[in-house]
Design an enzyme around this catalytic site. Sequence first.
Site, mmCIF file in Angstrom:
data_model
loop_
_atom_site.group_PDB
_atom_site.id
_atom_site.type_symbol
_atom_site.label_atom_id
_atom_site.label_comp_id
_atom_site.label_asym_id
_atom_site.label_seq_id
_atom_site.Cartn_x
_atom_site.Cartn_y
_atom_site.Cartn_z
ATOM 1 N N GLU A 156 0.827 -1.207 0.000
ATOM 2 C CA GLU A 156 0.000 0.000 0.000
ATOM 3 C C GLU A 156 0.865 1.263 0.000
ATOM 4 O OE1 GLU A 156 -2.877 -0.098 3.161
ATOM 5 O OE2 GLU A 156 -4.128 1.424 2.225
ATOM 6 N N HIS A 207 8.374 -26.731 1.686
ATOM 7 C CA HIS A 207 7.752 -27.899 1.055
ATOM 8 C C HIS A 207 6.734 -27.484 -0.002
ATOM 9 C CE1 HIS A 207 9.585 -30.630 4.015
ATOM 10 N NE2 HIS A 207 9.582 -29.506 4.733
ATOM 11 N N LYS A 253 -13.002 1.801 -1.716
ATOM 12 C CA LYS A 253 -13.892 2.140 -0.589
ATOM 13 C C LYS A 253 -15.039 3.025 -1.082
ATOM 14 C CE LYS A 253 -11.018 2.255 3.570
ATOM 15 N NZ LYS A 253 -10.449 3.111 4.584
HETATM 16 O O1 PA5 Z 1 -3.401 1.785 5.770
HETATM 17 C C1 PA5 Z 1 -4.496 2.228 5.502
HETATM 18 O O2 PA5 Z 1 -4.688 3.452 5.371
HETATM 19 C C2 PA5 Z 1 -5.693 1.315 5.306
HETATM 20 O O3 PA5 Z 1 -5.350 -0.012 5.327
HETATM 21 C C3 PA5 Z 1 -6.712 1.560 6.405
HETATM 22 O O4 PA5 Z 1 -6.121 1.284 7.646
HETATM 23 C C4 PA5 Z 1 -7.951 0.678 6.225
HETATM 24 O O5 PA5 Z 1 -8.525 0.918 4.966
HETATM 25 C C5 PA5 Z 1 -8.967 0.962 7.321
HETATM 26 O O6 PA5 Z 1 -9.305 2.319 7.330
HETATM 27 P P1 PA5 Z 1 -9.977 2.969 8.595
HETATM 28 O O7 PA5 Z 1 -9.030 2.873 9.721
HETATM 29 O O8 PA5 Z 1 -10.248 4.380 8.187
HETATM 30 O O9 PA5 Z 1 -11.241 2.213 8.865
#
Ligand code: PA5
Length: 425
Positions: A269, A290, A401
Amino acid sequence: DIGAALASVADPGVERATLDDLNKRVAAAHDRIEQGREADEFGYASLNLPEATDADAIRAAVAPVDDADSVITVGIGGSALGAKTITEALADDPGSHVVLDNVDPEHVRRTLDGLSLADTAINVVSRSGTTAETLANFLVVRAAYEDRGVDWTERIVVTTGEDGPLRALADQHDLPTLPVPEGVPGRFSALSAVGLVPPAILGIDIEGLLAGGRTAADNLAPSLYDSPAYAYGAMAYALEEEGAKVNAVMPYAERLESFGEWFAQLWAESLGKDGRGQTPARALGATDQHSQLQLYRAGHRDKVVTFVRPRERADVAIPDPDHEDLSYLSGTDLGGLIDAEYEATVASLPAADRPELEVEIDRLDAENLGELLYAMEAACVLVGELADVETFTQPAVEWGKNATRALIRGEKTDETAVIDKRERL
Ligand code: PA5
């Protein structure tokens, strides 16, 4: 202490002269990172968490529920994986922390059916307070407590930002709430309330985790040769430049399996931008010797394998065998066996002219885990600087999202127009 060993020259591989050149850019990147930390800039502020996180405030917020036998976390991505990694590594009972991130209805139902809710604390986490999966699962969990006659408002801790529906619900029901730190994206928030509430409820040494983070912060230096975190990040970057598009993380400790999941999110990410970024793969030693090792040693030359292991661990003796073909196991133990597996597998890659990186910690305790998590975050930030990508944003994740919310609401948006246009054969 964590140590990061440099990969031997392989294909893809990195020459020492290339690393020496890269080291000038590491020094410049370190300056930029330190400036960002000093100004508490968005993202860079994550690297100040070991100093900034108030462990006492977390302990106070969880005090009403710290008699719970188990914790259920309702959160997803960066709001779940830090806590999952920490509790899997350090909790006495690995089953005592259950994460509801997915909204697979069968999984949610089966998970709730299997829990004694009266003995289970609820940890709801969302930075934005708007994530559909988290809000939906929270409503389902809440209803399950009510169905079983358990007052959920007495069993809960909420961690969220200043605004959003989750904050509004917390205020409406007067729930104990911890703030998400400013300037810290979810995947960099393990060493804040986001990652530390379940460990605190389960009696894990969160102060030790933060102390380990501080050690790793103190070990950042303007040279990859002086900083294990930057040694790892610089090698991963240099190997990607040479063709290692896949980074397969292979811990040799079952308790670090979720660390691979956490690392995968951090790397993917943060660095998957502008047509670049290593694809993280997840493997577990010795199990994947394995299975996946065949590909890593003999498949496309597009990978580096990152091995992670604790140097010391509790051991289990292997009982004397009563068959002469097994006599080689006599007098040894499972720790000796897994170490031999580790050495053999690590050596097998350069022997096949494939690169590998080794990250070792002294032992799997709170200090060393805190140090490891922080070092990998710092490594990731360094790679982002070297690759010149926006490490701390996640537009592709936000696209999904937004599209999900629009679909559920029946709205027409740019995202749903793309979905409507899809053709199926
Ligand atoms: O790293 C990130 O920004 C994402 O993985 C968020 O943590 C994830 O989408 C969850 O978002 P939120 O904490 O707003 O619910």
